[in-house]
Write a protein that holds these residues in place. Structure first.
Motif, PDB file in Angstrom:
ATOM      1  N   VAL A 295       0.831  -1.191   0.000  1.00  0.00           N
ATOM      2  CA  VAL A 295       0.000   0.000   0.000  1.00  0.00           C
ATOM      3  C   VAL A 295       0.873   1.252   0.000  1.00  0.00           C
ATOM      4  N   GLY A 296       0.587   2.133  -0.961  1.00  0.00           N
ATOM      5  CA  GLY A 296       1.270   3.423  -1.003  1.00  0.00           C
ATOM      6  C   GLY A 296       2.697   3.375  -1.499  1.00  0.00           C
ATOM      7  N   THR A 297       3.207   2.207  -1.904  1.00  0.00           N
ATOM      8  CA  THR A 297       4.582   2.113  -2.386  1.00  0.00           C
ATOM      9  C   THR A 297       4.592   2.112  -3.899  1.00  0.00           C
ATOM     10  N   PRO A 298       4.995   3.215  -4.540  1.00  0.00           N
ATOM     11  CA  PRO A 298       4.942   3.278  -5.993  1.00  0.00           C
ATOM     12  C   PRO A 298       6.121   2.595  -6.663  1.00  0.00           C
ATOM     13  N   THR A 299       5.869   2.024  -7.837  1.00  0.00           N
ATOM     14  CA  THR A 299       6.935   1.537  -8.682  1.00  0.00           C
ATOM     15  C   THR A 299       7.524   2.740  -9.416  1.00  0.00           C
TER      16      THR A 299
ATOM     17  N   GLU B 238      -0.174   9.986 -19.989  1.00  0.00           N
ATOM     18  CA  GLU B 238      -0.661   8.626 -19.793  1.00  0.00           C
ATOM     19  C   GLU B 238       0.458   7.689 -19.362  1.00  0.00           C
ATOM     20  N   LEU B 239       0.090   6.684 -18.609  1.00  0.00           N
ATOM     21  CA  LEU B 239       0.946   5.558 -18.275  1.00  0.00           C
ATOM     22  C   LEU B 239       0.109   4.289 -18.394  1.00  0.00           C
ATOM     23  N   PHE B 240       0.791   3.177 -18.684  1.00  0.00           N
ATOM     24  CA  PHE B 240       0.113   1.890 -18.768  1.00  0.00           C
ATOM     25  C   PHE B 240       0.555   1.012 -17.603  1.00  0.00           C
ATOM     26  N   PHE B 241      -0.414   0.423 -16.908  1.00  0.00           N
ATOM     27  CA  PHE B 241      -0.167  -0.424 -15.742  1.00  0.00           C
ATOM     28  C   PHE B 241      -0.634  -1.848 -16.046  1.00  0.00           C
ATOM     29  N   ARG B 242       0.243  -2.798 -15.854  1.00  0.00           N
ATOM     30  CA  ARG B 242      -0.155  -4.201 -15.881  1.00  0.00           C
ATOM     31  C   ARG B 242      -0.109  -4.693 -14.438  1.00  0.00           C
ATOM     32  N   VAL B 243      -1.266  -5.097 -13.919  1.00  0.00           N
ATOM     33  CA  VAL B 243      -1.387  -5.453 -12.511  1.00  0.00           C
ATOM     34  C   VAL B 243      -1.740  -6.932 -12.399  1.00  0.00           C
ATOM     35  N   THR B 244      -0.936  -7.670 -11.655  1.00  0.00           N
ATOM     36  CA  THR B 244      -1.173  -9.101 -11.472  1.00  0.00           C
ATOM     37  C   THR B 244      -1.113  -9.459  -9.992  1.00  0.00           C
ATOM     38  N   ASP B 245      -1.740 -10.556  -9.636  1.00  0.00           N
ATOM     39  CA  ASP B 245      -1.658 -11.077  -8.276  1.00  0.00           C
ATOM     40  C   ASP B 245      -0.224 -11.528  -8.022  1.00  0.00           C
ATOM     41  N   ALA B 246       0.370 -11.054  -6.934  1.00  0.00           N
ATOM     42  CA  ALA B 246       1.773 -11.336  -6.657  1.00  0.00           C
ATOM     43  C   ALA B 246       2.039 -12.818  -6.418  1.00  0.00           C
ATOM     44  N   THR B 247       1.036 -13.570  -6.010  1.00  0.00           N
ATOM     45  CA  THR B 247       1.215 -14.987  -5.711  1.00  0.00           C
ATOM     46  C   THR B 247       0.903 -15.861  -6.918  1.00  0.00           C
ATOM     47  N   SER B 248      -0.264 -15.663  -7.509  1.00  0.00           N
ATOM     48  CA  SER B 248      -0.707 -16.543  -8.592  1.00  0.00           C
ATOM     49  C   SER B 248      -0.308 -16.055  -9.984  1.00  0.00           C
TER      50      SER B 248
ATOM     51  N   ARG C  39      -2.856  -0.961  -3.389  1.00  0.00           N
ATOM     52  CA  ARG C  39      -3.460  -2.265  -3.120  1.00  0.00           C
ATOM     53  C   ARG C  39      -2.331  -3.233  -2.780  1.00  0.00           C
ATOM     54  N   PRO C  40      -2.422  -3.908  -1.648  1.00  0.00           N
ATOM     55  CA  PRO C  40      -1.363  -4.852  -1.269  1.00  0.00           C
ATOM     56  C   PRO C  40      -1.473  -6.148  -2.059  1.00  0.00           C
ATOM     57  N   GLY C  41      -0.365  -6.884  -2.104  1.00  0.00           N
ATOM     58  CA  GLY C  41      -0.372  -8.234  -2.665  1.00  0.00           C
ATOM     59  C   GLY C  41      -0.442  -8.310  -4.170  1.00  0.00           C
ATOM     60  N   VAL C  42      -0.086  -7.225  -4.854  1.00  0.00           N
ATOM     61  CA  VAL C  42      -0.101  -7.258  -6.311  1.00  0.00           C
ATOM     62  C   VAL C  42       1.275  -6.888  -6.848  1.00  0.00           C
ATOM     63  N   ALA C  43       1.557  -7.330  -8.063  1.00  0.00           N
ATOM     64  CA  ALA C  43       2.771  -6.948  -8.778  1.00  0.00           C
ATOM     65  C   ALA C  43       2.383  -5.998  -9.895  1.00  0.00           C
ATOM     66  N   VAL C  44       3.208  -4.987 -10.124  1.00  0.00           N
ATOM     67  CA  VAL C  44       2.872  -3.941 -11.085  1.00  0.00           C
ATOM     68  C   VAL C  44       4.024  -3.724 -12.056  1.00  0.00           C
ATOM     69  N   GLN C  45       3.688  -3.646 -13.338  1.00  0.00           N
ATOM     70  CA  GLN C  45       4.636  -3.219 -14.368  1.00  0.00           C
ATOM     71  C   GLN C  45       4.077  -1.946 -14.987  1.00  0.00           C
TER      72      GLN C  45
ATOM     73  N   ASP D 280       4.426   3.177 -23.050  1.00  0.00           N
ATOM     74  CA  ASP D 280       3.931   2.793 -24.375  1.00  0.00           C
ATOM     75  C   ASP D 280       3.131   1.495 -24.390  1.00  0.00           C
ATOM     76  N   GLY D 281       2.876   0.928 -23.224  1.00  0.00           N
ATOM     77  CA  GLY D 281       2.108  -0.312 -23.190  1.00  0.00           C
ATOM     78  C   GLY D 281       2.945  -1.551 -23.399  1.00  0.00           C
ATOM     79  N   ARG D 282       4.273  -1.402 -23.443  1.00  0.00           N
ATOM     80  CA  ARG D 282       5.156  -2.565 -23.574  1.00  0.00           C
ATOM     81  C   ARG D 282       5.817  -2.821 -22.233  1.00  0.00           C
ATOM     82  N   PRO D 283       5.271  -3.719 -21.417  1.00  0.00           N
ATOM     83  CA  PRO D 283       5.859  -3.979 -20.100  1.00  0.00           C
ATOM     84  C   PRO D 283       7.304  -4.427 -20.217  1.00  0.00           C
ATOM     85  N   ARG D 284       8.162  -3.860 -19.381  1.00  0.00           N
ATOM     86  CA  ARG D 284       9.574  -4.252 -19.381  1.00  0.00           C
ATOM     87  C   ARG D 284       9.820  -5.286 -18.309  1.00  0.00           C
TER      88      ARG D 284
END
Length: 322
Positions: free
Chosen positions: A5-9, A41-51, A308-314, A318-322
């Motif tokens: 929570v509150g920790t930005p990439t 604009e920015l593009f965020f890909r958000v996934t569950d950190a565990t699954s 949001r806790p427990g998620v991974a963020v890229q 440009d929409g191309r996750p590194r």
């Protein structure tokens, strides 16, 4: 990066964002959503950190963008609903004579590798660009249209003309010929052809300038270029030069095979899988539109994350996750 929570990439893309302009993209249900001229604009890909499962229920309030530690105003956050938009440039010139059977045997595997719901257009390039099929999600129709592919003896390839025409078409408005339904969004272009001599009319109109104008057009529509070269001669031609430059610049796939072989056929399925993989990496991202803090420096870096806790963020510009 996993976000608490509150920790930005952290991302540093101020120079890119300084070039923001009026743009549109398909939001959920493919409705057009607009970003205004003074917004970024920015593009965020958000996934569950565990699954690793995609997280698709984020709200605008959960996204955080800062510049030099100062919060930016998040205007909107839309889950980008896309399907693969793919233009296949098929070389049917004399340089493909020895590869005709390889194409007939290998292209079914290429089509099989594409994700369900793909929107595909087929264009040939012997003597002039010719549309076998405008964009369609009906893969049975796509396969049927490819059934009309044949090699034309005595006719040269116009690869450069076909690339320029494709880029120009993708820049048109929704509803026009050569434009996917709902408008162009992150399209892929795949060249499948020989390294034979190019007889494009563009060579009569300052070819170097034509080549230099191609890349900005591909960048404007955020296209990803792929090249599969079936080598009918030992010389390295224009195809190799463009393949190296365009696939590197756009993050596409490039391979080549010398001579007719089983490998030449199998590589077509590999190309299809590579396109599907790159599409999957960009699908189902959030496009977050925001405004800079007042009097901010245009070249200052940005921080980005989610509440949001427990998620991974890229995060990318440009929409191309590194």
């Amino acid at each position: 990066m996993t976000c608490d929570v509150g920790t930005p990439t952290r991302v540093y893309i101020g120079l890119t964002l300084a070039l923001a302009m009026v743009v549109a993209w398909p939001g959920e249900n493919r409705q057009t959503v607009w970003a205004q001229e003074d917004q970024n604009e920015l593009f965020f890909r958000v996934t569950d950190a565990t699954s690793g499962a995609l997280v698709t229920d984020m709200t605008p309030e959960e996204f955080v963008v800062t510049q030099e530690g100062v919060p930016c105003e998040v205007v909107s956050a839309e889950l980008v609903a896309t399907r693969l938009q793919l233009v296949v440039l098929l070389d049917d010139s004399v340089g493909m004579m020895r590869f005709r059977q390889n194409m007939l045997n290998g292209m079914p595997g290429f089509f099989d590798a594409l994700p369900e719901g793909s929107e595909v257009s087929l264009i040939t390039m012997a003597q002039r660009p010719r549309t076998l099929l405008d964009f369609s999600t009906d893969m049975a129709l796509v396969r049927e249209a490819f059934g009309d592919y044949y090699v034309q003896p005595g006719r040269g390839s116009v690869m450069l003309d076909a690339l320029l025409k494709t880029a120009d078409d993708l820049m048109k408005e929704d509803g026009e010929d050569g434009v996917p339904e709902g408008g162009t969004f992150w399209p892929h272009i795949a060249y499948i052809g020989s390294n034979g001599g190019d007889v494009s009319q563009s060579f009569a109109r300052n070819p170097q300038r034509q080549i230099e104008e191609l890349m900005p057009k591909l960048q404007e529509v955020r296209a990803t270029m792929h090249f599969y070269i079936l080598e009918s001669r030992r010389a390295m031609g224009l195809q190799h030069q463009l393949a190296d430059n365009l696939t590197t610049a756009t993050g596409g796939w490039f391979d080549r095979v010398a001579g007719s072989s089983l490998i030449a056929e199998e590589k077509l399925a590999v190309l299809g899988a590579a396109i599907a993989e790159r599409y999957a990496a960009r699908a189902n991202q959030y496009r977050v539109v925001f405004t800079r803090p007042p009097d901010s420096e245009s070249t200052a870096g940005f921080g980005a994350g989610v509440r949001r806790p427990g998620v991974a963020v890229q995060v990318s510009s440009d929409g191309r996750p590194r």
